[in-house]
Design a protein around this motif. Structure first.
Motif, short mmCIF file in Angstrom:
data_model
loop_
_atom_site.label_atom_id
_atom_site.label_comp_id
_atom_site.label_asym_id
_atom_site.label_seq_id
_atom_site.Cartn_x
_atom_site.Cartn_y
_atom_site.Cartn_z
N ALA A 163 25.20 57.54 -49.02
CA ALA A 163 23.85 57.67 -49.57
C ALA A 163 23.24 59.06 -49.44
CB ALA A 163 22.92 56.66 -48.88
N ILE A 164 23.72 59.91 -48.55
CA ILE A 164 23.03 61.18 -48.32
C ILE A 164 23.92 62.39 -48.58
CG2 ILE A 164 21.95 62.63 -46.56
CD1 ILE A 164 20.73 60.15 -45.37
N ASN A 165 25.03 62.51 -47.84
CA ASN A 165 25.89 63.69 -47.94
C ASN A 165 26.84 63.56 -49.13
OD1 ASN A 165 25.36 65.34 -45.31
ND2 ASN A 165 25.48 63.20 -44.66
N ILE A 166 26.64 64.38 -50.14
CA ILE A 166 27.37 64.24 -51.39
C ILE A 166 28.86 64.57 -51.22
CG2 ILE A 166 27.59 65.09 -53.76
CD1 ILE A 166 24.56 65.60 -53.70
N ALA A 167 29.16 65.74 -50.72
CA ALA A 167 30.55 66.15 -50.49
C ALA A 167 30.60 66.82 -49.12
CB ALA A 167 31.02 67.11 -51.58
N PRO A 168 30.55 66.06 -48.05
CA PRO A 168 30.43 66.64 -46.71
C PRO A 168 31.64 67.49 -46.33
CG PRO A 168 30.95 64.30 -46.58
CD PRO A 168 30.64 64.59 -48.01
N ASP A 169 31.35 68.64 -45.68
CA ASP A 169 32.45 69.45 -45.15
C ASP A 169 32.92 68.84 -43.84
OD1 ASP A 169 30.54 70.16 -43.23
OD2 ASP A 169 30.14 72.11 -44.13
N PHE A 170 33.90 69.47 -43.22
CA PHE A 170 34.49 68.87 -42.03
C PHE A 170 33.49 68.74 -40.89
CE2 PHE A 170 36.85 68.93 -38.05
CZ PHE A 170 37.72 67.86 -38.26
N GLU A 171 32.68 69.75 -40.67
CA GLU A 171 31.70 69.69 -39.59
C GLU A 171 30.71 68.54 -39.80
OE1 GLU A 171 30.82 73.82 -37.44
OE2 GLU A 171 30.29 73.84 -39.56
N ALA A 172 30.30 68.35 -41.05
CA ALA A 172 29.39 67.24 -41.35
C ALA A 172 30.07 65.90 -41.07
CB ALA A 172 28.94 67.31 -42.80
N LYS A 173 31.37 65.79 -41.38
CA LYS A 173 32.08 64.54 -41.15
C LYS A 173 32.16 64.19 -39.66
CE LYS A 173 34.87 64.44 -45.37
NZ LYS A 173 36.23 64.43 -45.95
N VAL A 174 32.22 65.20 -38.82
CA VAL A 174 32.23 64.94 -37.38
C VAL A 174 30.96 64.20 -36.98
CG1 VAL A 174 32.22 65.98 -35.08
CG2 VAL A 174 33.71 66.92 -36.87
N ASP A 175 29.82 64.70 -37.46
CA ASP A 175 28.55 64.04 -37.15
C ASP A 175 28.44 62.68 -37.83
OD1 ASP A 175 27.68 66.05 -35.52
OD2 ASP A 175 26.38 67.00 -37.00
N ILE A 176 28.95 62.56 -39.04
CA ILE A 176 28.91 61.28 -39.75
C ILE A 176 29.66 60.21 -38.95
CG2 ILE A 176 29.84 60.09 -41.79
CD1 ILE A 176 29.17 62.66 -43.40
N VAL A 177 30.83 60.57 -38.44
CA VAL A 177 31.61 59.63 -37.64
C VAL A 177 30.87 59.26 -36.36
CG1 VAL A 177 33.74 59.31 -36.32
CG2 VAL A 177 33.82 60.39 -38.58
N GLN A 178 30.34 60.26 -35.67
CA GLN A 178 29.67 59.99 -34.39
C GLN A 178 28.40 59.17 -34.59
OE1 GLN A 178 31.05 61.26 -31.17
NE2 GLN A 178 29.87 59.38 -30.85
N ASN A 179 27.66 59.44 -35.64
CA ASN A 179 26.46 58.65 -35.94
C ASN A 179 26.80 57.18 -36.12
OD1 ASN A 179 24.67 60.81 -35.86
ND2 ASN A 179 24.71 61.16 -38.07
N ALA A 180 27.88 56.91 -36.86
CA ALA A 180 28.28 55.53 -37.12
C ALA A 180 28.74 54.84 -35.84
CB ALA A 180 29.38 55.49 -38.18
#
Length: 471
Positions: A307-324
């Protein structure tokens, strides 16, 4: 006369074998699923039978079975046990004397009261009693008894697939209602579903709703929709942009502990949330987590970020995983299994998603992502299907049993979540993580039911975070 229960065959009792006073009985426990199936087949969705919240406030203090569900057991007795196959049901009188609740065990007894040899007709007293011996249904049946002896192989019927779409919702609600309610700013609730969801969540004891938007418009909408705003706090602002600004300011000041998007566009609210000077940013990248109840999946399924990050880079994916992972902890899964999705389950430089998945998995192995089991790349099939994982020879604690699916980008995630919702009959809820407060970011098309579930998730997250901060 005693009528034995034959598991493999149905055997009848002919008119010549029957005498006045003969009796037979069967026993059946009534389940919630029985009631749902009967409602689905009959179309009788009286809320006393299918709506737990309504039923709890009724004179019966809970779900009750349809009267005709109990009566249908009389037909079961007549057609399969006594007199059995070949019986023609001619008439039935019924008196419903007591309600039947989920878990009650009914004993159906039929007794021959009179016989008509000329027409091979029987008059039968029919009674249903519960496990306490109380008479629940009383009546009398007229049947034409069979004259030909029959012993027929019992037909095996396919098991109907029916998921209890309210079970996990009710469990989520119960867990949230056990906690102190939170103040939630509802930003621009100027559609019926947005306003109704907030008001219902307040009535259920989840939130104290602070309605932020044009006061006159909100009150007019409430009158038109029959929504009672008694006791509701309204912060009057002229339009949606002002509502977003005001809501974020109140969250930043600690006046509300969570936010809910109303009928404005997501970008309008998120623009204020991510503002570097006046927003709600933290050291984490914000991301959205869908929480789905998929009928064919044995547990809640989290999907991120769709819903938010359109094409997340690797650093963003780290936070996406941890948030979940952090949200899964709040929802009661202490060590969630996280599948990092790609088109394939092999590491290949040709796919960025596969390389990112492999690196994220290694970060979890090294303690740079904590609190869950992380594996990838995994294709969707072997992330959620143990059979698919075994077929492809994948050895993994995550494969086939994922709690969290991390998608490569917003497009794939949004399509996956919406496909599960609209084609897989999944119930959807979710919140935004990584901001200073949780944000309920439901779609403008989402139902009040979905908004209530999302409020419950936000409440559980606030309570979990408070406990973690004080640990």
């Amino acid at each position: 006369m005693t009528t034995p229960l034959l598991l493999d065959f149905l055997e009848n009792h002919t008119f010549s074998e029957i005498g006045v006073g003969d009796t037979a009985s069967l026993e059946r426990s009534v389940t919630h699923r029985d009631i749902q199936l009967f409602a689905a087949v009959s179309g009788d969705v009286n809320p006393a039978h299918v709506d737990a919240l309504y039923a709890k406030s009724s004179r019966f203090h809970g779900i009750i079975a349809h009267g005709m569900l109990g009566a249908s057991l009389i037909s079961t007795m007549l057609g399969t046990r006594f007199p059995g196959p070949g019986t023609i049901y001619l008439g039935q009188s019924l008196k419903f004397l007591k309600p039947v609740h989920v878990g009650d065990t009914l004993t159906v007894t039929v007794t021959v009261a009179a016989m008509d040899p000329a027409k091979h007709r029987l008059t039968l007293d029919t009674r249903c009693t519960n496990q306490n011996g109380e008479l629940v249904i009383d009546g009398q049946a007229d049947v034409m008894a069979p004259t030909e002896k029959l012993r027929i192989h019992r037909t095996d019927l396919p098991e109907p697939l029916m998921a209890d779409k309210n079970l996990r919702y009710d469990q989520l609600l119960a867990a949230a209602q056990a906690l102190p309610r939170i103040r939630m700013g509802v930003v621009h609730p100027c559609s019926r579903d947005a306003l109704e969801g907030a008001v219902e969540a307040a009535k259920l004891g989840l939130i104290d709703a602070v309605l932020i938007g044009p006061a006159a418009k909100i009150r007019t909408l409430a009158v038109e929709a029959g929504i009672d705003l008694t006791g509701m706090e309204i912060v009057d602002v002229p339009h949606s942009h002002a509502a977003a600004t005001q809501g974020v300011a109140m969250a930043r000041a600690g006046d509300v502990q969570a936010l809910m998007k109303g009928s404005l566009h997501s970008d309008e609210l998120l623009e204020q949330v991510v503002n570097a000077q006046t927003g709600l940013r933290t050291s984490r990248r914000i991301s959205h987590v869908f929480v789905l109840d998929v009928p064919r999946y044995p547990k809640p399924l989290l999907i991120t970020d769709a819903a938010i990050n359109i094409a997340p880079d690797f650093e963003a994916k780290v936070d996406i995983v941890q948030n979940a992972i952090d949200l899964a902890h709040a929802l009661g899964t202490p060590n969630p299994k996280v599948a990092i999705l790609s088109a394939v389950e092999t590491v290949t430089p040709k796919l960025r998603s596969a390389m990112d998945a492999a690196a994220l998995s290694k970060m979890a192995d090294r303690g740079q992502i904590t609190g869950g089991l992380v594996d990838g790349p995994l294709a969707f099939d072997n992330a959620v299907s143990m059979a698919a994982a075994k077929t492809k020879g994948i050895r993994s604690e995550v494969a086939g049993d994922a709690d969290i699916l991390v998608v490569p980008d917003l497009e794939s995630g949004n399509m996956l979540a919406k496909q599960l919702e609209y084609l897989g009959d999944a119930q959807a809820a979710g919140i935004v993580m990584g901001a200073a407060v949780p944000i309920v970011l439901t779609s403008r098309a989402d139902s009040a039911h979905s908004r209530i579930a999302s409020c419950a998730i936000a409440l559980l997250w606030v309570a979990h975070k408070k406990e973690a901060d004080h640990a």
